[in-house]
Structure formats: C-alpha cells, structure tokens
Design a protein around this motif. Structure first.
Motif, PDB file in Angstrom:
ATOM      1  N   ASN A 143       0.837  -1.204   0.000  1.00  0.00           N
ATOM      2  CA  ASN A 143       0.000   0.000   0.000  1.00  0.00           C
ATOM      3  C   ASN A 143       0.872   1.254   0.000  1.00  0.00           C
ATOM      4  O   ASN A 143       0.894   2.012   0.976  1.00  0.00           O
ATOM      5  CB  ASN A 143      -0.934  -0.015   1.215  1.00  0.00           C
ATOM      6  CG  ASN A 143      -1.950   1.102   1.167  1.00  0.00           C
ATOM      7  OD1 ASN A 143      -2.267   1.638   0.111  1.00  0.00           O
ATOM      8  ND2 ASN A 143      -2.460   1.480   2.341  1.00  0.00           N
ATOM      9  N   TYR A 144       1.614   1.444  -1.095  1.00  0.00           N
ATOM     10  CA  TYR A 144       2.526   2.585  -1.158  1.00  0.00           C
ATOM     11  C   TYR A 144       2.582   3.152  -2.575  1.00  0.00           C
ATOM     12  O   TYR A 144       2.142   2.521  -3.539  1.00  0.00           O
ATOM     13  CB  TYR A 144       3.923   2.189  -0.685  1.00  0.00           C
ATOM     14  CG  TYR A 144       4.661   1.232  -1.611  1.00  0.00           C
ATOM     15  CD1 TYR A 144       5.573   1.698  -2.550  1.00  0.00           C
ATOM     16  CD2 TYR A 144       4.446  -0.142  -1.533  1.00  0.00           C
ATOM     17  CE1 TYR A 144       6.257   0.831  -3.392  1.00  0.00           C
ATOM     18  CE2 TYR A 144       5.114  -1.024  -2.364  1.00  0.00           C
ATOM     19  CZ  TYR A 144       6.029  -0.528  -3.298  1.00  0.00           C
ATOM     20  OH  TYR A 144       6.693  -1.396  -4.135  1.00  0.00           O
ATOM     21  N   THR A 145       3.142   4.335  -2.660  1.00  0.00           N
ATOM     22  CA  THR A 145       3.289   5.034  -3.941  1.00  0.00           C
ATOM     23  C   THR A 145       4.763   5.358  -4.145  1.00  0.00           C
ATOM     24  O   THR A 145       5.470   5.699  -3.196  1.00  0.00           O
ATOM     25  CB  THR A 145       2.457   6.330  -3.951  1.00  0.00           C
ATOM     26  OG1 THR A 145       1.072   5.985  -3.852  1.00  0.00           O
ATOM     27  CG2 THR A 145       2.681   7.133  -5.223  1.00  0.00           C
ATOM     28  N   GLN A 146       5.217   5.256  -5.383  1.00  0.00           N
ATOM     29  CA  GLN A 146       6.618   5.467  -5.712  1.00  0.00           C
ATOM     30  C   GLN A 146       6.729   6.439  -6.883  1.00  0.00           C
ATOM     31  O   GLN A 146       5.940   6.380  -7.826  1.00  0.00           O
ATOM     32  CB  GLN A 146       7.235   4.118  -6.078  1.00  0.00           C
ATOM     33  CG  GLN A 146       8.743   4.085  -6.126  1.00  0.00           C
ATOM     34  CD  GLN A 146       9.254   2.650  -6.108  1.00  0.00           C
ATOM     35  OE1 GLN A 146       9.417   2.036  -5.068  1.00  0.00           O
ATOM     36  NE2 GLN A 146       9.477   2.103  -7.286  1.00  0.00           N
ATOM     37  N   TYR A 147       7.700   7.324  -6.825  1.00  0.00           N
ATOM     38  CA  TYR A 147       7.909   8.294  -7.901  1.00  0.00           C
ATOM     39  C   TYR A 147       9.348   8.784  -7.871  1.00  0.00           C
ATOM     40  O   TYR A 147      10.066   8.586  -6.878  1.00  0.00           O
ATOM     41  CB  TYR A 147       6.940   9.478  -7.770  1.00  0.00           C
ATOM     42  CG  TYR A 147       6.933  10.127  -6.410  1.00  0.00           C
ATOM     43  CD1 TYR A 147       7.804  11.167  -6.099  1.00  0.00           C
ATOM     44  CD2 TYR A 147       6.056   9.695  -5.416  1.00  0.00           C
ATOM     45  CE1 TYR A 147       7.802  11.749  -4.847  1.00  0.00           C
ATOM     46  CE2 TYR A 147       6.049  10.275  -4.164  1.00  0.00           C
ATOM     47  CZ  TYR A 147       6.929  11.298  -3.876  1.00  0.00           C
ATOM     48  OH  TYR A 147       6.938  11.882  -2.636  1.00  0.00           O
ATOM     49  N   PHE A 148       9.777   9.435  -8.945  1.00  0.00           N
ATOM     50  CA  PHE A 148      11.144   9.942  -9.018  1.00  0.00           C
ATOM     51  C   PHE A 148      11.267  11.272  -8.272  1.00  0.00           C
ATOM     52  O   PHE A 148      10.403  12.152  -8.395  1.00  0.00           O
ATOM     53  CB  PHE A 148      11.575  10.139 -10.473  1.00  0.00           C
ATOM     54  CG  PHE A 148      11.811   8.849 -11.212  1.00  0.00           C
ATOM     55  CD1 PHE A 148      12.867   8.016 -10.866  1.00  0.00           C
ATOM     56  CD2 PHE A 148      10.975   8.475 -12.246  1.00  0.00           C
ATOM     57  CE1 PHE A 148      13.081   6.820 -11.543  1.00  0.00           C
ATOM     58  CE2 PHE A 148      11.179   7.288 -12.934  1.00  0.00           C
ATOM     59  CZ  PHE A 148      12.241   6.459 -12.580  1.00  0.00           C
ATOM     60  N   LEU A 149      12.340  11.430  -7.524  1.00  0.00           N
ATOM     61  CA  LEU A 149      12.622  12.687  -6.832  1.00  0.00           C
ATOM     62  C   LEU A 149      12.634  13.854  -7.816  1.00  0.00           C
ATOM     63  O   LEU A 149      12.156  14.951  -7.505  1.00  0.00           O
ATOM     64  CB  LEU A 149      13.971  12.591  -6.116  1.00  0.00           C
ATOM     65  CG  LEU A 149      14.501  13.861  -5.453  1.00  0.00           C
ATOM     66  CD1 LEU A 149      13.570  14.321  -4.345  1.00  0.00           C
ATOM     67  CD2 LEU A 149      15.914  13.621  -4.899  1.00  0.00           C
ATOM     68  N   ASP A 150      13.134  13.635  -9.013  1.00  0.00           N
ATOM     69  CA  ASP A 150      13.237  14.699 -10.009  1.00  0.00           C
ATOM     70  C   ASP A 150      11.890  15.347 -10.312  1.00  0.00           C
ATOM     71  O   ASP A 150      11.818  16.541 -10.607  1.00  0.00           O
ATOM     72  CB  ASP A 150      13.840  14.138 -11.301  1.00  0.00           C
ATOM     73  CG  ASP A 150      14.105  15.225 -12.333  1.00  0.00           C
ATOM     74  OD1 ASP A 150      14.901  16.132 -12.048  1.00  0.00           O
ATOM     75  OD2 ASP A 150      13.488  15.181 -13.418  1.00  0.00           O
ATOM     76  N   ASP A 151      10.814  14.570 -10.243  1.00  0.00           N
ATOM     77  CA  ASP A 151       9.498  15.126 -10.559  1.00  0.00           C
ATOM     78  C   ASP A 151       9.114  16.224  -9.573  1.00  0.00           C
ATOM     79  O   ASP A 151       8.682  17.310  -9.972  1.00  0.00           O
ATOM     80  CB  ASP A 151       8.433  14.024 -10.554  1.00  0.00           C
ATOM     81  CG  ASP A 151       8.441  13.204 -11.836  1.00  0.00           C
ATOM     82  OD1 ASP A 151       9.197  13.543 -12.759  1.00  0.00           O
ATOM     83  OD2 ASP A 151       7.686  12.218 -11.912  1.00  0.00           O
TER      84      ASP A 151
END
Length: 257
Positions: free
Chosen positions: A149-157
């Motif tokens: 139950n988690y979300t992942q994304y790039f720091l750059d965004d």
C-alpha cells in the motif's frame, strides 16, 4: 557590518561522491496514508527536502539510518543556487521541520499519529549536515513492499515543481494511478477534501480554490511532468460545486489510429 548568513559557510565543499544528476532520479516511496491522510503545513522547499531524505531509504532498511549530506549537496540536488543566503534558508527549513507537527491517520488501526519530521538535525560550519527521520514514521516509510500500500515516484518530478499545491496534487495523482498509467487516474473529492489534501486555506470558497490552487497546480504539472495531462471536472448541486475530479488523461502505450 555585512550579514555573515549571506556568505558561503566556512570551507564549503561537497562531501558526497554520488552524482547529483543520478540522485535526482532516485525513487521516493511512501505509504499511501502519508499522501492522502497526513495533515501538515510544509512549504514547497520543505516537501522537496523530505522527498530527498526519503529517497535515501533503501527497500531493505529496517530502521532509519542517520543521513549524511551537506548544504552543497542539498543545493545541487534541489536545483538551488549555491550561496550563503540559500544555505541559511535551508538551515531554517530544517529547523522548522524539526518543530512542525504532522498528523497521520491510519485507516487500518483507526489511529492518529502526531509527530515531527526529524529526530535530530546537526549542522557544521563547513556545510556538513546530519539528520535522522523521526522513528514514528517507520510504518509509513520502511519495508513498504510487505503490504504493497505505497506510492513510488522519481525525486526529479517533485524537484521540478515550484508550488506546494503542485507537489501535493502530483502525489495524489500518483497514488490514484493503480495500474501504472494503463487507464485514466482520477482523484475525486469535495472542495473541502481538496483543501485538506493540498493544505489550502480553510476559508477559501470554491472559486478561490479553483483560481488560486487547482488551476495553477494543474497548469504547472501539465507543463513539467511528461506523463501527466490533467483535466479538472466539477459537479454542482444548485449553484454550489459539491464534487471535484481531476483526471490524468495520459495513458501509457496508447495506440493511435
């Protein structure tokens, strides 16, 4: 006398061997409750600092390690101009984050966690920084693959985005994207829900919320985030807007005829 805060700190230098451009493509992973149910008043730079710190967590970490960094590194990774003034502002951001409260509601446990962001922050005159995330964040940042139950994304965004509203809306859209862009991701709620999620003033009528918060955030995200094409919809009861939906119309691998 000139204000010493506006000069580079003594012996300012880079203590990190990692490439700054590579670091911006580290991934940030956080429990969905931290995105949808946390209430706090971090500004845009503080949100980016927190994302930077979280990007240092490894999937196998069982506890929070002390993060070793520097003003030099923070400035470069967060795309800030290196100067004594910037360093002083970053120091103030870190000090504020030590004191600011965050409230996180757990749906599973019917519990509210009330805590601060960092346990400790140490600063040296040469620009070196040492900090540690508050242990109360462990359920929301560590061993996330155990429950999924988690979300992942790039720091750059998030580094690219200037407004705190844009950053928080971006995270909501990522959280709503359950199939990794195979269908339209939708964030929906009442105007009051969006005020809470984005930290907008409670006193805002919907017209102000749309004009000053939602529309500028959507515009910035559409301009800067390649895989987002956001569109706002609203439903009314009489003259009042009662429901707001923001769709991400970007579909991965869309086939064009």
């Amino acid at each position: 006398m000139a204000d010493k805060r506006y000069f580079l700190w003594t012996n300012d230098r880079n203590f990190n061997k990692e490439d700054f451009e590579q670091q911006r493509f580290f991934q940030v992973a956080e429990h969905n409750d931290l995105i949808t149910k946390a209430r706090h008043d971090l500004n845009a730079r503080e949100l980016k600092i927190m994302d930077y710190v979280v990007s240092k967590i490894k999937p196998e970490d069982e506890h929070f390690n002390v993060i070793q960094t520097s003003m030099y590194e923070l400035s470069n990774v967060l795309d800030l101009k290196r100067s004594g003034r910037t360093y002083s502002q970053l120091a103030q951001n870190l000090a504020d984050m030590r004191k600011k409260d965050v409230y996180i509601y757990s749906e599973e446990e019917k519990r509210v966690t009330m805590t601060g962001w960092f346990e400790v922050v140490d600063l040296w005159e040469n620009g070196q920084v040492q900090l540690k995330i508050n242990e109360r964040f462990a359920p929301f940042l560590l061993k996330l693959k155990d429950n999924g139950n988690y979300t992942q994304y790039f720091l750059d965004d998030t580094v690219q985005l200037k407004s705190k509203y844009s950053i928080l809306l971006y995270k909501l859209i990522r959280e709503a994207d359950k199939d990794n862009g195979k269908s339209i991701a939708i964030v929906q709620g009442s105007p009051d829900d969006f005020k809470q999620w984005l930290g907008a003033p409670k006193s805002y009528a919907y017209g102000y919320l749309k004009r000053d918060v939602l529309t500028p955030a959507i515009k910035e995200i559409n301009l800067k985030i390649k895989d987002m094409d956001l569109e706002l919809f609203q439903a009314k009861r009489g003259r009042s807007v009662t429901q707001v939906e923001i769709h991400n119309n970007f579909i991965r691998n869309r086939q064009f005829n």
